[in-house]
Design an enzyme around this catalytic site. Structure first.
Site, PDB file in Angstrom:
ATOM      1  N   SER A 106       0.845  -1.206   0.000  1.00  0.00           N
ATOM      2  CA  SER A 106       0.000   0.000   0.000  1.00  0.00           C
ATOM      3  C   SER A 106       0.874   1.247   0.000  1.00  0.00           C
ATOM      4  CB  SER A 106      -0.889   0.012   1.252  1.00  0.00           C
ATOM      5  OG  SER A 106      -1.685  -1.145   1.289  1.00  0.00           O
TER       6      SER A 106
ATOM      7  N   HIS B 102       2.281 -13.176   0.552  1.00  0.00           N
ATOM      8  CA  HIS B 102       2.601 -12.999  -0.872  1.00  0.00           C
ATOM      9  C   HIS B 102       3.712 -13.956  -1.335  1.00  0.00           C
ATOM     10  CE1 HIS B 102       0.172  -9.194  -1.712  1.00  0.00           C
ATOM     11  NE2 HIS B 102      -0.229  -9.692  -0.572  1.00  0.00           N
TER      12      HIS B 102
ATOM     13  N   GLU C  66      -9.366 -23.426   3.224  1.00  0.00           N
ATOM     14  CA  GLU C  66      -9.667 -22.008   3.420  1.00  0.00           C
ATOM     15  C   GLU C  66      -9.981 -21.341   2.085  1.00  0.00           C
ATOM     16  OE1 GLU C  66      -6.824 -21.126   7.316  1.00  0.00           O
ATOM     17  OE2 GLU C  66      -6.333 -20.176   5.407  1.00  0.00           O
TER      18      GLU C  66
HETATM   19  C1  LIG Z   1      -3.556  -5.455  -5.880  1.00  0.00           C
HETATM   20  C2  LIG Z   1      -3.045  -5.092  -4.508  1.00  0.00           C
HETATM   21  N1  LIG Z   1      -2.533  -3.855  -4.316  1.00  0.00           N
HETATM   22  C3  LIG Z   1      -2.050  -3.486  -3.118  1.00  0.00           C
HETATM   23  C4  LIG Z   1      -2.050  -4.344  -2.038  1.00  0.00           C
HETATM   24  C5  LIG Z   1      -1.542  -3.872  -0.715  1.00  0.00           C
HETATM   25  O1  LIG Z   1      -0.393  -4.539  -0.280  1.00  0.00           O
HETATM   26  P1  LIG Z   1      -0.041  -4.563   1.280  1.00  0.00           P
HETATM   27  O2  LIG Z   1      -0.953  -5.534   1.931  1.00  0.00           O
HETATM   28  O3  LIG Z   1       1.392  -4.997   1.325  1.00  0.00           O
HETATM   29  O4  LIG Z   1      -0.222  -3.191   1.811  1.00  0.00           O
HETATM   30  C6  LIG Z   1      -2.589  -5.623  -2.190  1.00  0.00           C
HETATM   31  C7  LIG Z   1      -2.609  -6.567  -1.062  1.00  0.00           C
HETATM   32  O5  LIG Z   1      -2.647  -7.751  -1.198  1.00  0.00           O
HETATM   33  C8  LIG Z   1      -3.102  -6.010  -3.456  1.00  0.00           C
HETATM   34  O6  LIG Z   1      -3.652  -7.222  -3.650  1.00  0.00           O
END
Ligand SMILES: Cc1ncc(COP(=O)(O)O)c(C=O)c1O
Length: 430
Positions: free
Chosen positions: A87, A219, A361
């Protein structure tokens, strides 16, 4: 060996012994649980992170730099700026593109096209930085943004496109790059689900002006929380290094131009812009460097597994619609998404419950149709068309895990559970 080295050796030995005993994530027929994800790290990563704590060198420094360089080389990508989440990687990219110091900076009120099937923090940074998201529908086969919908949504206010490679499936980059080229749009690739994915043999994330990745626990590889933004140019990367940490020049690679520009301010405490604190820690950098070489084998395991699942489930199409890989794309399978056909005589909750009952799950597919989420409705945005394909995914889509530890037995357990459920509903195709 002095006492400190001997102690350190014993600690490493103890970590290894502990992990060998406790970290067994293989599927077990006697306790058949298939999680959405299993840890990608073990003794080596814990040891590397612990080293930072033991030496007390924990705040962002050489280990983060080393990881950034390794990550850039791995794509290959342009320069990378590591941050504390995916994010934050998106926030940093958009903060840089809207910054007055950026080349062709986006301005408040400019429109940026996004796919309806996206994650919240794909879209939120656009709003947070004064842009207007324009939500367009997906191609129901690939689950990715539909290039025809991008084209249809373009107005004189459109300045950019932010795409998501959904679950690691590369978008139709040929068509998207062509549109961006013809309309002078800036492309940002949210690759937070797509590490290891390629398009025409080139890593996703290396096509747009910027690409973003997440190293969250679930991830393809992890630094627990963490992320990185890669740029095409050193100029954008330097701006992101400033915005990542306080608007300070401390972490830029070349401080000289800034110091010359502002000779009246002490160079050690020169703040040339606004900024956040999105820094990663040395622990995250250290873990990332151990994880990165393991990525190809993890992606290969996901790919082989997904191919086998897809071919077995084909018999039950169109009742169960699996994700088609984009031509020219190499998918990295963040999970295994399925959308139920419109005529399915059961609901998505029914099948998710049945799978959950036998230890499998499941989860919905990212945010579904983001335009239906209350958070977006609070802010100015525009939707192109009825977004019915993204809504179908929201109403009838689910996914289960497709991680590196799913083996033949786990796959059989999933397939057996789906078949038993369909047979119970009287709709199993042979
Ligand atoms: C497409 C996408 N963008 C951004 C994010 C955000 O990543 P984070 O959880 O590391 O903040 C995710 C989270 O899985 C995501 O699937």
């Amino acid at each position: 060996m002095n006492n400190r080295d001997e102690l350190r050796r014993q600690i490493s030995e103890a970590i290894r012994t502990y992990c060998e005993a406790e970290h067994n994530f293989d599927f077990s027929a006697s306790d058949p649980i298939v999680r959405l994800h299993e840890p990608t790290f073990s003794a080596e990563e814990i040891d590397a992170a612990l080293d930072c704590l033991l030496t007390t060198r924990v705040t962002m420094g050489q280990k983060v730099k080393t990881f950034e360089a390794a990550f850039s080389a791995s794509g290959p990508f342009g320069p990378g700026v590591m941050v504390n989440s995916g994010s934050s990687a998106n926030l940093l990219a958009i903060a840089a593109l809207t910054n007055p110091e950026a080349r062709d900076a986006l301005r408040p009120g400019d429109e940026v096209i996004v796919p309806a099937l996206s994650w919240s923090t794909t879209v939120w940074p656009l709003i947070q930085l004064g842009l207007v998201p324009v939500v367009v529908d997906i191609d129901p086969a690939t689950l990715n943004i539909d290039p025809n919908e991008i084209e249809a949504a373009i107005t004189e206010k459109t300045r950019g496109v932010m795409i998501v490679h959904v679950y690691g499936n590369p978008c139709d980059l040929e068509a998207i790059l062509d549109i961006c080229d013809r309309h002078s749009l800036i492309l940002v690739e949210d690759c937070c689900e797509a590490l290891g994915a390629k398009y025409e043999d080139k890593a996703v994330g290396s096509f747009g002006r910027m690409g973003t990745f997440s190293f969250y626990f679930s991830h393809h590889i992890t630094t627990l929380e963490g992320g990185i933004t890669v740029a095409q140019t050193q100029e954008d990367a330097e701006l992101m290094r400033i915005l990542r940490a306080h608007g300070w020049i401390r972490e830029v690679e070349d401080q000289k131009p800034w110091i010359e520009r502002y000779p009246e301010i002490h160079p050690r405490f020169l703040f040339v812009n606004l900024g956040y604190n999105l820094r990663a820690t040395e622990l995250q950098g250290a873990m990332g460097s151990v994880q990165l070489p393991k990525l190809p084998s993890y992606v290969e395991a996901r790919r082989q597994n997904a191919e086998k699942l897809a071919s077995q489930l084909q018999a039950n199409a169109p009742l169960l619609q699996t994700q088609s890989t984009t031509p020219q794309g190499e998918h990295s399978w963040f999970g295994f998404p399925i959308t139920l056909g419109i005529d399915a005589p059961f609901s998505v909750d029914d099948i998710m419950t049945a799978l959950g009952d036998v230890g499998i799950e499941t989860r919905p597919i990212i945010c579904g149709n983001i335009a239906r989420q209350p958070g977006l409705k609070l802010y100015p945005h525009r939707a192109q068309g009825d977004l019915s394909h993204a809504s179908a995914v929201m109403e009838r889509g689910f996914s289960f895990g497709n991680h590196q530890d799913i083996d033949h037995a786990a796959r059989d357990h999933i397939l057996g559970a789906i078949e038993a459920f369909l047979a119970d509903k009287g709709v199993l195709s042979a």
